[in-house]
Design an enzyme around this catalytic site. Structure first.
Site, short mmCIF file in Angstrom:
data_model
loop_
_atom_site.label_atom_id
_atom_site.label_comp_id
_atom_site.label_asym_id
_atom_site.label_seq_id
_atom_site.Cartn_x
_atom_site.Cartn_y
_atom_site.Cartn_z
N GLU A 195 -91.61 -14.06 -37.65
CA GLU A 195 -90.29 -14.22 -38.28
C GLU A 195 -89.78 -12.80 -38.52
OE1 GLU A 195 -90.35 -15.83 -42.27
OE2 GLU A 195 -88.20 -16.35 -42.24
N ASP A 273 -85.99 -25.11 -42.85
CA ASP A 273 -86.69 -24.08 -43.64
C ASP A 273 -86.45 -24.29 -45.15
OD1 ASP A 273 -88.44 -21.96 -43.89
OD2 ASP A 273 -87.04 -20.42 -43.24
N ASP A 274 -85.34 -23.72 -45.68
CA ASP A 274 -85.02 -23.83 -47.12
C ASP A 274 -83.55 -24.22 -47.24
OD1 ASP A 274 -87.60 -22.61 -48.32
OD2 ASP A 274 -86.99 -21.17 -46.79
N1 ADE Z 1 -91.17 -19.54 -47.82
C1 ADE Z 1 -90.06 -20.26 -47.84
N2 ADE Z 1 -89.27 -19.93 -46.80
C2 ADE Z 1 -89.92 -18.98 -46.10
C3 ADE Z 1 -89.64 -18.24 -44.93
N3 ADE Z 1 -88.51 -18.40 -44.24
N4 ADE Z 1 -90.53 -17.33 -44.52
C4 ADE Z 1 -91.66 -17.14 -45.20
N5 ADE Z 1 -91.97 -17.81 -46.31
C5 ADE Z 1 -91.11 -18.73 -46.76
ZN ZN Z 2 -90.51 -21.34 -43.61
#
Ligand code: ADE
Ligand code: ZN
Length: 336
Positions: A195, A273-274
């Site tokens: 990432e 993801d979030d």
């Molecule tokens: N925890 C929550 N979202 C994340 C992300 N995109 N990368 C790493 N840890 C995370």
């Molecule tokens: Zn993540």
């Protein structure tokens, strides 16, 4: 297009339950628990969601999670996510949770696991859901292994382990002990890699941790040999386009390499993801890439199909979902 995206049976394989905490719920839970937030309005919270890198986001994200204190809080959080996911046509979700974020505050496994489990049971099979216990990468490998030992006895509904949080300078090998233990317990293994961290962390996650799936993995493209290996071995990559832009991993959606990854033959899926922090749930991610990258229906179908193929569902369940997917769009799907 939105109708097709919603109608496509799909799975979500990369969503952090703590990352589904919408500001409105954050305030509601803070009030319920008498917890004082460092913000006074929802607008103030949203205004703070301007990130220049992963760490910026993580700092605010871990602070927000402090409102989660009782089984009911975790139940409400999970229930809200499952409802949103069902609206987006998610038929199965494999959901990350970060036990160390909670145990560090004195909130034990029985508290959050009870909330999660009851919410998943009450949702029935719309969608079906399983859990992936993530180790926090900014903490030590010993802490990760200790967390998994503490989790034994609470693993009902947990299908695997993952690795998340700050990636730079935290190579996968630091977490070998925890992943060896996880695999000896019969759990699946996944890890965030590539990432913000280099392609070699993707290789390390595969070779040292024995993971079956890579979360993000966009920086794999920097290593052609790694790409060839991922294609050959059908290693799934759970890509999160809106997250990548929000955390400046990719400058903007029009530059997102998702199409390049698909053309290279990588088994990529689209995930949120979030979503409470990055401006959209899974269907928003599909819609955003379709618009920005000019994806046609066949590409969207391929992404939905990949999400099913990449899941930890059994082969019969995958076959059923793929048959349904093909009936939504009779042209069928291309392989990865
Ligand atoms: N925890 C929550 N979202 C994340 C992300 N995109 N990368 C790493 N840890 C995370
Ligand atoms: Zn993540």
């Amino acid at each position: 297009m939105t109708d097709l995206i919603r109608a496509l049976p799909k799975t979500e394989l990369h969503v952090h339950i703590e990352g589904t905490l919408e500001p409105e719920m954050m305030f509601r839970l803070a009030a319920r628990n008498g917890y004082e937030l460092p913000f006074s309005t929802v607008e103030e919270v949203r205004a703070a969601y301007r990130f220049t890198e992963l760490q910026d986001f993580l700092d605010i994200y871990y602070r927000g999670a402090a409102v989660l204190q009782t089984p009911e809080d975790f139940y409400d959080l999970m229930t809200a996510y499952l409802r949103r996911a069902a609206d987006d046509g998610v038929r199965h979700a494999e959901i990350f949770f970060d036990p160390q974020t909670h145990t560090a505050r004195g909130v034990g496994f029985e508290v959050f696991m009870t909330g999660f489990r009851e919410a998943i049971a009450d949702a029935g099979s719309t969608p079906s859901a399983s859990l992936i216990l993530c180790f926090l990468r900014h903490l030590s490998g010993e802490a990760a292994a200790a967390t998994l030992r503490a989790a034994e006895g609470h693993l009902d509904g947990v299908v695997g382990v993952g690795l998340d949080s700050s990636e730079r300078g935290r190579p996968p090998r630091l977490f070998e002990e925890a992943f060896v233990l996880a695999r000896s317990l019969g759990l699946h293994a996944v890890a965030h890699a590539g990432e913000e961290g280099p392609a070699e962390y993707v290789t390390g996650a595969l070779d040292v941790l024995g993971v079956e799936r890579i979360d993000h993995g966009v920086r794999s493209l920097e290593d052609p040999e790694l790409v060839a290996r991922l294609v050959r071995d059908h290693v799934p990559l759970t890509v999160c386009p809106l997250s990548n832009v929000a955390l400046r991993v990719i400058p903007n959606l029009a530059d997102h390499p998702l199409g390049v990854m698909m053309d290279a033959g990588l088994l990529v899926s689209v995930n949120s993801d979030d979503p409470a922090y990055f401006g959209g749930y899974v269907a928003d991610n599909y819609r955003s890439v379709a618009e920005s990258l000019g994806f046609d229906d066949a590409r969207l179908l391929t992404l939905a199909r990949n999400s099913v193929v990449s899941s930890f569902l059994d082969e019969g369940e995958k076959k059923t979902l793929i048959a349904e997917l093909e009936s939504v769009h009779p042209e069928g799907t291309r392989a990865s």
